[in-house]
Design a protein around this motif. Structure first.
Motif, PDB file in Angstrom:
ATOM      1  N   LEU A  34       0.861  -1.123  -0.239  1.00  0.00           N
ATOM      2  CA  LEU A  34       0.323   0.146   0.363  1.00  0.00           C
ATOM      3  C   LEU A  34       0.850   1.361  -0.316  1.00  0.00           C
ATOM      4  N   PRO A  35       0.330   2.255  -0.887  1.00  0.00           N
ATOM      5  CA  PRO A  35       1.245   3.152  -1.101  1.00  0.00           C
ATOM      6  C   PRO A  35       0.794   4.448   0.623  1.00  0.00           C
ATOM      7  N   GLY A  36       1.690   5.451   0.834  1.00  0.00           N
ATOM      8  CA  GLY A  36       0.874   6.603   0.959  1.00  0.00           C
ATOM      9  C   GLY A  36      -0.431   7.376   0.903  1.00  0.00           C
ATOM     10  N   ALA A  37       0.171   7.961  -0.584  1.00  0.00           N
ATOM     11  CA  ALA A  37      -1.355   8.029  -1.311  1.00  0.00           C
ATOM     12  C   ALA A  37      -1.172   7.849  -3.006  1.00  0.00           C
ATOM     13  N   VAL A  38      -2.219   7.429  -3.395  1.00  0.00           N
ATOM     14  CA  VAL A  38      -3.112   7.547  -4.582  1.00  0.00           C
ATOM     15  C   VAL A  38      -3.376   8.973  -5.814  1.00  0.00           C
ATOM     16  N   LEU A  39      -2.820   9.370  -6.906  1.00  0.00           N
ATOM     17  CA  LEU A  39      -2.988  10.606  -7.512  1.00  0.00           C
ATOM     18  C   LEU A  39      -3.731  10.208  -8.938  1.00  0.00           C
ATOM     19  N   VAL A  74     -11.420   1.588  -5.358  1.00  0.00           N
ATOM     20  CA  VAL A  74      -9.822   1.796  -5.492  1.00  0.00           C
ATOM     21  C   VAL A  74      -9.491   2.393  -3.876  1.00  0.00           C
ATOM     22  N   ALA A  75     -10.620   3.038  -3.300  1.00  0.00           N
ATOM     23  CA  ALA A  75     -10.655   3.822  -1.371  1.00  0.00           C
ATOM     24  C   ALA A  75     -10.802   2.313  -0.702  1.00  0.00           C
ATOM     25  N   ARG A  76     -11.521   1.741  -1.074  1.00  0.00           N
ATOM     26  CA  ARG A  76     -11.284  -0.044  -0.291  1.00  0.00           C
ATOM     27  C   ARG A  76     -10.246  -0.058  -0.267  1.00  0.00           C
ATOM     28  N   MET A  77      -9.417  -0.477  -1.586  1.00  0.00           N
ATOM     29  CA  MET A  77      -8.005  -1.492  -2.201  1.00  0.00           C
ATOM     30  C   MET A  77      -6.784  -0.331  -1.251  1.00  0.00           C
ATOM     31  N   VAL A  78      -7.013   0.800  -1.324  1.00  0.00           N
ATOM     32  CA  VAL A  78      -6.130   0.936  -0.226  1.00  0.00           C
ATOM     33  C   VAL A  78      -6.232   1.650   0.672  1.00  0.00           C
ATOM     34  N   ASN A  79      -7.112   1.311   1.488  1.00  0.00           N
ATOM     35  CA  ASN A  79      -7.547   0.882   2.860  1.00  0.00           C
ATOM     36  C   ASN A  79      -7.178   1.846   3.640  1.00  0.00           C
ATOM     37  N   GLY A  80      -7.498   3.105   3.216  1.00  0.00           N
ATOM     38  CA  GLY A  80      -7.401   4.361   4.738  1.00  0.00           C
ATOM     39  C   GLY A  80      -5.966   5.288   3.995  1.00  0.00           C
ATOM     40  N   SER A  81      -5.575   4.646   2.816  1.00  0.00           N
ATOM     41  CA  SER A  81      -4.811   5.560   2.367  1.00  0.00           C
ATOM     42  C   SER A  81      -5.134   6.973   1.445  1.00  0.00           C
ATOM     43  N   LYS A  82      -4.347   8.189   0.940  1.00  0.00           N
ATOM     44  CA  LYS A  82      -4.934   9.013   0.789  1.00  0.00           C
ATOM     45  C   LYS A  82      -5.390   9.431  -0.629  1.00  0.00           C
ATOM     46  N   MET A  83      -6.217   9.166  -1.334  1.00  0.00           N
ATOM     47  CA  MET A  83      -7.110   9.555  -2.688  1.00  0.00           C
ATOM     48  C   MET A  83      -7.014  10.723  -2.826  1.00  0.00           C
ATOM     49  N   ILE A  84      -6.635  11.182  -4.695  1.00  0.00           N
ATOM     50  CA  ILE A  84      -6.738  11.693  -4.893  1.00  0.00           C
ATOM     51  C   ILE A  84      -6.994  11.716  -6.675  1.00  0.00           C
ATOM     52  N   PHE A  85      -7.763  12.611  -7.139  1.00  0.00           N
ATOM     53  CA  PHE A  85      -8.699  12.028  -8.244  1.00  0.00           C
ATOM     54  C   PHE A  85      -8.043  13.418  -9.030  1.00  0.00           C
TER      55      PHE A  85
END
Length: 236
Positions: free
Chosen positions: A185-190, A217-228
């Motif tokens: 898991l990354p810290g954040a996904v953009l 994707v939000a469920r997959m990254v499990n709490g990591s920040k996500m930016i679209f």
């Protein structure tokens, strides 16, 4: 020519992508320049002007000379470094295990030992995923003075790029899944995508599918920040 991974000499087909932004690091241009100088003969790709094949030891000697010229420690590299680099790059780009196996002619999952685990380097990892815009941005970052991380490593951030030409909203979930399987898991996904889908999918359906994709994707990254990021329509 046979090798340990191709003992019958059947070979495999590799697709090389050109780097239109910088000829000096474009593998396609370099290969074309070499083929212009290479003698017109059958046999393995790398050979001498007298048509004798280049041996592994000769190749390693040239490699070490090049590394010394670049002020790099030759002891930290060998001929397997190319396979390590190829496997790691393919994994960074979100290639599936089967695709990496085929590219490297591996008959098992031993290729996983070649992938450098740079995704768990202790920094805050930001995974940037998107279409050709991200591919071009990644290429530009390689030649920027501050490096691939755009200088953010000084603040404890590591950027990891995954661009795919023609990426659709519907490609995102499998790519994210492959990247998480390889790097954790990354810290954040953009995410930067959607522009290639405009005009091909009904706007109402596309909006629904984007929201659905983001939820997955939000469920997959499990709490990591996500930016679209904002959608940029693709100009045809």
């Amino acid at each position: 020519m046979s090798s340990k991974t191709d003992q019958t000499g059947c070979s495999t087909t590799l697709i090389l992508s050109s780097n239109d932004n910088d000829d000096e690091i474009c593998v396609v241009k370099t290969l074309k320049d070499y083929l212009h100088l290479r003698p017109d003969c059958q046999g393995q790709l790398l050979c001498h002007l007298n048509q004798n094949k280049l041996t592994r030891f000769q190749f390693l000697d040239v490699l070490r000379s090049a590394l010394n010229f670049l002020s790099l420690n030759p002891e930290e590299f060998n001929t397997h470094s190319f396979r390590i680099g190829a496997a790691t790059t393919a994994a960074l780009e979100g290639k599936t295990d089967e695709e990496i196996q085929s590219m490297g002619r591996w008959n098992s999952y031993s290729f996983k030992s070649y992938i450098i685990d740079i995704g768990r380097c202790g920094n805050f990892v930001v995974r940037i995923i998107g279409s050709s815009l991200i591919t071009r941005a990644s290429s530009h970052s390689l030649v920027r003075p501050l490096g691939n991380d755009l200088g953010l490593h000084k603040l404890g951030y590591k950027l990891m790029w995954a661009g795919m030409s023609g990426m659709s909203v519907y490609n995102v979930v499998p790519i994210v899944e492959n990247l998480i399987n390889c790097w954790g898991l990354p810290g954040a996904v953009l995410l930067h995508c959607g522009g290639n889908d405009i005009g091909l999918v009904n706007c109402e359906k596309l909006l629904f599918d984007i929201k659905f994709m983001l939820d997955i994707v939000a469920r997959m990254v499990n709490g990591s920040k996500m930016i679209f990021s904002s959608i940029l329509p693709s100009l045809k």
